[in-house]
Each structure stands twice: as structure tokens, then as C-alpha cells.
Enzyme design. Structure first.
Site, PDB file in Angstrom:
ATOM      1  N   GLY A  61      -4.847   7.909   5.828  1.00 26.32           N
ATOM      2  CA  GLY A  61      -3.953   8.888   6.443  1.00 26.32           C
ATOM      3  C   GLY A  61      -2.732   9.137   5.572  1.00 26.32           C
ATOM      4  O   GLY A  61      -2.252  10.276   5.459  1.00 26.32           O
ATOM      5  N   ARG A  79      -7.617  -3.109   9.616  1.00 27.45           N
ATOM      6  CA  ARG A  79      -6.725  -4.068  10.277  1.00 27.45           C
ATOM      7  C   ARG A  79      -7.347  -4.653  11.553  1.00 27.45           C
ATOM      8  O   ARG A  79      -7.019  -5.762  11.952  1.00 27.45           O
ATOM      9  CB  ARG A  79      -5.367  -3.432  10.554  1.00 27.45           C
ATOM     10  CG  ARG A  79      -4.681  -2.989   9.263  1.00 27.45           C
ATOM     11  CD  ARG A  79      -3.189  -2.839   9.394  1.00 27.45           C
ATOM     12  NE  ARG A  79      -2.664  -1.975   8.355  1.00 27.45           N
ATOM     13  CZ  ARG A  79      -2.421  -2.340   7.095  1.00 27.45           C
ATOM     14  NH1 ARG A  79      -2.647  -3.572   6.708  1.00 27.45           N
ATOM     15  NH2 ARG A  79      -1.960  -1.471   6.216  1.00 27.45           N
ATOM     16  N   LYS A 138       0.831  -1.218   0.000  1.00 26.02           N
ATOM     17  CA  LYS A 138       0.000   0.000   0.000  1.00 26.02           C
ATOM     18  C   LYS A 138       0.857   1.256   0.000  1.00 26.02           C
ATOM     19  O   LYS A 138       0.596   2.193  -0.765  1.00 26.02           O
ATOM     20  CB  LYS A 138      -0.934  -0.034   1.212  1.00 26.02           C
ATOM     21  CG  LYS A 138      -1.888   1.142   1.294  1.00 26.02           C
ATOM     22  CD  LYS A 138      -3.181   0.786   1.988  1.00 26.02           C
ATOM     23  CE  LYS A 138      -3.031   0.573   3.474  1.00 26.02           C
ATOM     24  NZ  LYS A 138      -2.907   1.823   4.241  1.00 26.02           N
ATOM     25  N   GLN A 156       5.016   9.100   7.529  1.00 29.93           N
ATOM     26  CA  GLN A 156       4.098  10.002   6.829  1.00 29.93           C
ATOM     27  C   GLN A 156       4.528  11.452   6.986  1.00 29.93           C
ATOM     28  O   GLN A 156       4.506  12.229   6.019  1.00 29.93           O
ATOM     29  CB  GLN A 156       2.669   9.801   7.344  1.00 29.93           C
ATOM     30  CG  GLN A 156       2.109   8.435   6.963  1.00 29.93           C
ATOM     31  CD  GLN A 156       0.697   8.223   7.446  1.00 29.93           C
ATOM     32  OE1 GLN A 156       0.123   9.067   8.141  1.00 29.93           O
ATOM     33  NE2 GLN A 156       0.127   7.081   7.097  1.00 29.93           N
ATOM     34  N   ASP A 173       1.905  -1.178  11.763  1.00 26.06           N
ATOM     35  CA  ASP A 173       0.573  -1.553  11.270  1.00 26.06           C
ATOM     36  C   ASP A 173       0.181  -2.981  11.636  1.00 26.06           C
ATOM     37  O   ASP A 173      -0.946  -3.396  11.370  1.00 26.06           O
ATOM     38  CB  ASP A 173       0.519  -1.392   9.743  1.00 26.06           C
ATOM     39  CG  ASP A 173       0.588   0.072   9.338  1.00 26.06           C
ATOM     40  OD1 ASP A 173       0.260   0.931  10.182  1.00 26.06           O
ATOM     41  OD2 ASP A 173       0.972   0.352   8.195  1.00 26.06           O
ATOM     42  N   ARG A 218      -6.098   1.995  18.050  1.00 26.77           N
ATOM     43  CA  ARG A 218      -5.921   0.532  17.955  1.00 26.77           C
ATOM     44  C   ARG A 218      -5.672  -0.117  19.301  1.00 26.77           C
ATOM     45  O   ARG A 218      -5.852  -1.326  19.430  1.00 26.77           O
ATOM     46  CB  ARG A 218      -4.799   0.196  16.962  1.00 26.77           C
ATOM     47  CG  ARG A 218      -5.266   0.390  15.534  1.00 26.77           C
ATOM     48  CD  ARG A 218      -4.231  -0.008  14.513  1.00 26.77           C
ATOM     49  NE  ARG A 218      -4.839   0.082  13.177  1.00 26.77           N
ATOM     50  CZ  ARG A 218      -4.157   0.204  12.052  1.00 26.77           C
ATOM     51  NH1 ARG A 218      -2.837   0.249  12.071  1.00 26.77           N
ATOM     52  NH2 ARG A 218      -4.783   0.268  10.901  1.00 26.77           N
ATOM     53  N   SER A 274       7.673   8.850  12.375  1.00 24.22           N
ATOM     54  CA  SER A 274       6.547   8.739  11.453  1.00 24.22           C
ATOM     55  C   SER A 274       6.990   8.929  10.006  1.00 24.22           C
ATOM     56  O   SER A 274       7.493   9.986   9.634  1.00 24.22           O
ATOM     57  CB  SER A 274       5.473   9.783  11.797  1.00 24.22           C
ATOM     58  OG  SER A 274       4.598   9.943  10.694  1.00 24.22           O
TER      59      SER A 274
END
Ligand code: S3P
Length: 441
Positions: free
Chosen positions: A99, A397, A26, A174, A325, A356, A172
Site C-alpha cells: 500500500g 503481520r 520498510k 501514506q 502496524d 486486521r 494516515s
């Protein structure tokens, strides 16, 4: 997003056997669409994940004038428009549940000379975005979140950005990527220092598209990544291997269903992503990487997993960013592992597609697992999984993890909100059943 879906995961009637090839990575798929769109020339992508998240990124570039043919069986051909070739979108850009799409796109759009607005679904609309708008603003970008720091993100056009030397407040990929992507447009050298290794697909793939990007290791954990703005991306052909985050569900399934022997084919085993293998091995799992090779600038291997009884462990907090993840399904492995498993240093899990930590604690209690919630993790005690009803909290997930738990449960596990599985793994139920699981939608 697809309409509501409920999954019923029943005890597996047999051990897991054979070879499974899960869809494309992904993170790489998002970046392949982004970089191909901004490159000069025509790029051919194979192995693209055709999940809703990546389709949201593709739709956004199409809305900004990029022409692309596909995806068709993972193949996509993109006519790149060049770094300055995007056009102002007529509508809000809907990033759905993703995200990654929203944060990386903010980095790109903050550098354009037109306005845009990024929106998302209920889950994404509750996720923290100042972590990207703050560093981008200090580069001269004009972007803002809602008052609560969440989407939508409103971006106004700028003429040019200033480079930045940025120290990430948390590990991170991202945020790192958003700043680096804005840095492509800045006048000079942008550098980002990460406190611990995070996935490095942006760096590897920029190089694959001909853009110089340098990583300096500062110590065991930290690195600085540098690039200079003003360059161009060159179209390329890119083959995306399978996503280890999707393969993880099968690694755990084969490790907990007695007698299993499963091979996961053609998986990206980039060392910034393989924490799941280290964690499962420290629980005693039998996992071997075979046929190592390089594909699309990434290490790839087939992963063989054989059932052995797992044992609980204290998970090394240094492995958290390398398996960020995979924690929902690691929780399921822990529930089946003899003794206790301790997860710590994992507060970032609270800012994913769902919180999560609380979503897994709630779901595990619903199916009879003993678990203690902590601010930065949890303690899971092995026991019998009895079955029951769980909620995905709009998180793919969480849904898939409980579907795996069903294999070793006494009774069925009913999973509400499982439509979200389509964001990252559209053929999950089909592949799971082929491998020997027993999941019905
Ligand atoms: C991703 C980075 C990670 C990960 C996400 C994909 C990426 O997020 O959880 O699923 O592609 O860069 P963070 O960078 O927020 O940890």
C-alpha cells in the site's frame, strides 16, 4: 510473490536470549529508493530492507529509467535522474502487496507528463485508493481508481499541478506523503493538516535530501506540514536503521516467553513509531531503550526486553496511529496478559494488507483465545492458547503474529499463506529460531 508457504510454530523449548538485529525500516526504505531516484546525483543507501515491497518500488523506478546497483546486503547505489528525469514505463507498474508503494507512487506519478498504471496483488487490489486519488485530482492530477475505489490506478500525464491546502480525513502517513510528494511538483505552497501524529519519515527524509519542509504543531494532536513546489532533491548517503515494526514481534515474544531477556539492536525509535513500546509498558512489560543515538536523521536505540507477566489494559486510542502496524502482535500479547485488553478507535486496521480486526479475531478463535469483535477494535480475554490452524489473509503481520503465539501455545499453530512474510521480513524464521523460538517452514 513467492510460492505458497506454511509455517508450523511450536511451543518454545527455551527462553529467548541474546541480541537480534532485524532488517531495515520498510517506510524509510521505500522513501530512500523514491527520493534517491528523483535526486540530482548518486545516492548510497545502506541498511535497505530487501523485502518484496521495497523491491517492487525499486523495480518501478528501474522501469522508468533509473539505474541502480544492488541491493547487496542492504547496500544500494542509485543514479538519480532529477525531478523531471523519469521516463514513461512500457508496462504496468506492479506494486505487489504494498500500500505504501502504491499510494506514494501515485503522488509522484500524478505529477509526471506521461501516463502510467499501477497494479497490485490480490490483497492490494482490494484496498481503498480514492483516499489518494481524490486529493490529487483536486490538485489537477488525472488519476482514477477502478469503479470500486480500488486498484488498478490509471494515471494520465499533466503539464503542471496546483498546490492544495488539505485536511486529512484520517491520520494516515501514506495520504499525507502522497499529497506532499505531488506538492513537490506544484506551483506554490502545498499544506497538509493531520488530525493526529503519523509517521514523519517523508518530512525528515525530504530534509535529508536537501528539500525544505516545515511542520507546525497546532495542538497536542494536530499538525500542519508545508512545502513549496519546484525545488530539487540532492543526492545523499543514507543509513537506514532497523524497523521497529519487525522488532515488535520479538518485543512481544520476549515479554511472553518465561525467563527471556532479549536485546534488539539499532532500532529506529522515531516518536511517531514507538506506540508499541508505550502499549506494552502499559501492560507491564519491562522494556528499556539503551545507547540512544541519531542515525540518518532518526533517533535510534537498542531495545532491551525482559520477561515479566503482562496484564491486560484499555489501550489509549491516541496511541493507535503510533502503533498502527503492531496491532496484530499486540493482540497476541493481550491473549497472554492477565485479564482483559480493550482495543478501540482502530477502525483503520480494517484497511491494511488484510482486515486486521477480522483476521486476528478469526485466527485467535481458531487457536482457542476468547475474543469479542467490535467495529473499531476488539476485547481480548486472556486464557490458554491451545493451538490450531490459521490463515494469513495475504498479510505478513498476521502470519508473523501467529508464529509468535506458537511459542506459548499448548500445541502447534499451523499458519497458511506465510509466504507473505517475505514482503517485509525475509529472514524472520531464521532470526526467530536463533533467538530461541521454534518455527518450521
Ligand atoms: C506507512 C504508513 C501506514 C502504515 C504502513 C506504512 C508509510 O499506513 O500502516 O505500513 O510508510 O507511510 P497509513 O498511512 O495508511 O496508516
Amino acid at each position: 510473490m513467492s510460492s505458497k508457504l506454511v509455517l508450523t510454530a511450536s511451543p518454545a523449548k527455551q527462553s529467548l536470549k541474546g541480541t537480534v538485529r532485524v532488517p531495515g525500516d520498510k517506510s524509510m526504505s521505500h522513501r530512500a529508493v523514491m527520493f534517491s531516484s528523483l535526486a540530482n546525483g548518486t545516492s548510497h543507501v545502506t541498511g535497505l530492507l530487501e523485502g518484496e515491497d521495497v523491491m517492487a518500488t525499486l523495480a518501478a523506478f528501474r522501469a522508468m529509467g533509473v539505474e541502480a546497483d544492488g541491493p547487496n546486503n542492504g547496500t544500494l547505489t542509485v543514479q538519480g535522474v532529477g525531478m523531471r528525469g523519469l521516463k514513461e514505463p512500457e508496462q504496468d507498474l506492479d506494486m505487489g502487496n504494498s500500500g505504501t508503494a502504491m499510494r506514494l507512487m501515485t503522488g509522484i506519478l500524478a505529477a509526471q507528463n506521461f501516463a502510467s498504471k499501477l497494479v497490485g496483488d490480490e490483497s492490494l487490489s482490494g484496498r481503498p485508493m480514492r483516499r489518494v486519488t481524490v486529493p490529487l485530482t483536486s490538485m489537477g492530477a488525472r488519476c482514477a481508481t477502478d469503479e470500486n475505489g480500488c486498484p488498478p490506478i490509471h494515471i494520465r500525464g499533466v503539464e503542471k499541478l496546483e498546490p492544495i491546502t488539505y485536511k486529512l480525513p484520517m491520520a494516515s502517513a501514506q495520504i499525507k506523503s502522497a499529497v506532499l510528494l505531488a506538492g513537490l511538483y506544484a506551483d506554490g505552497e502545498t499544506s497538509v493538516t493531520e488530525p493526529a501524529p503519523t509517521r514523519d519519515h517523508t518530512e525528515r527524509m525530504l530534509k535529508a535530501y536537501g528539500y525544505d519542509c516545515e511542520t507546525e504543531k497546532l495542538n497536542e494532536q494536530a499538525s500542519t506540514i508545508r512545502l513549496s513546489g519546484g525545488g530539487e532533491l540532492t543526492a545523499t548517503n543514507i543509513d537506514i536503521p532497523s524497523d521497529i515494526s519487525s522488532a515488535a514481534f520479538f518485543m512481544v515474544a520476549a515479554s511472553i516467553v518465561s525467563g527471556s531477556k532479549l536485546t534488539l539492536e539499532h532500532v529506529c525509535v522515531n516518536p511517531t513509531r514507538t506506540g508499541i513500546i508505550d502499549i506494552l509498558k502499559s501492560m507491564g512489560a519491562d522494556i528499556r531503550l539503551v545507547n540512544p543515538r541519531a542515525v540518518g536523521g532518526e533517533p535510534v536505540a537498542d531495545i532491551e526486553v525482559r520477561y515479566v507477566g503482562l496484564k491486560g489494559c484499555e489501550i489509549d486510542p491516541n496511541l493507535v496511529p503510533l502503533a498502527i502496524d503492531e496491532f496484530p502482535v499486540i493482540c497476541i500479547a493481550a491473549a497472554c496478559a492477565k485479564g482483559q485488553t480493550v482495543v478501540s478507535g482502530a477502525e483503520e486496521l480494517r484497511h491494511k494488507e488484510s482486515d486486521r480486526i477480522s483476521a486476528m479475531v478469526e485466527g485467535m478463535r481458531n487457536i482457542g483465545v476468547e475474543v469479542e469483535e467490535r467495529r473499531d477494535g476488539m476485547v481480548i480475554t486472556s486464557g490458554t492458547i491451545k493451538g490450531g490452524e490459521v490463515e494469513s489473509h495475504h498479510d505478513h503481520r498476521i502470519a508473523m503474529s501467529f508464529a509468535i503465539a506458537g511459542a506459548v501455545s499448548e500445541g502447534d499453530i499451523i499458519i497458511d499463506g506465510a509466504e507473505t512474510v517475505a514482503t517485509s521480513f525475509p529472514n524472520f524464521v531464521e532470526l526467530a529460531n536463533v533467538a530461541g523460538l521454534n518455527i518450521e517452514s
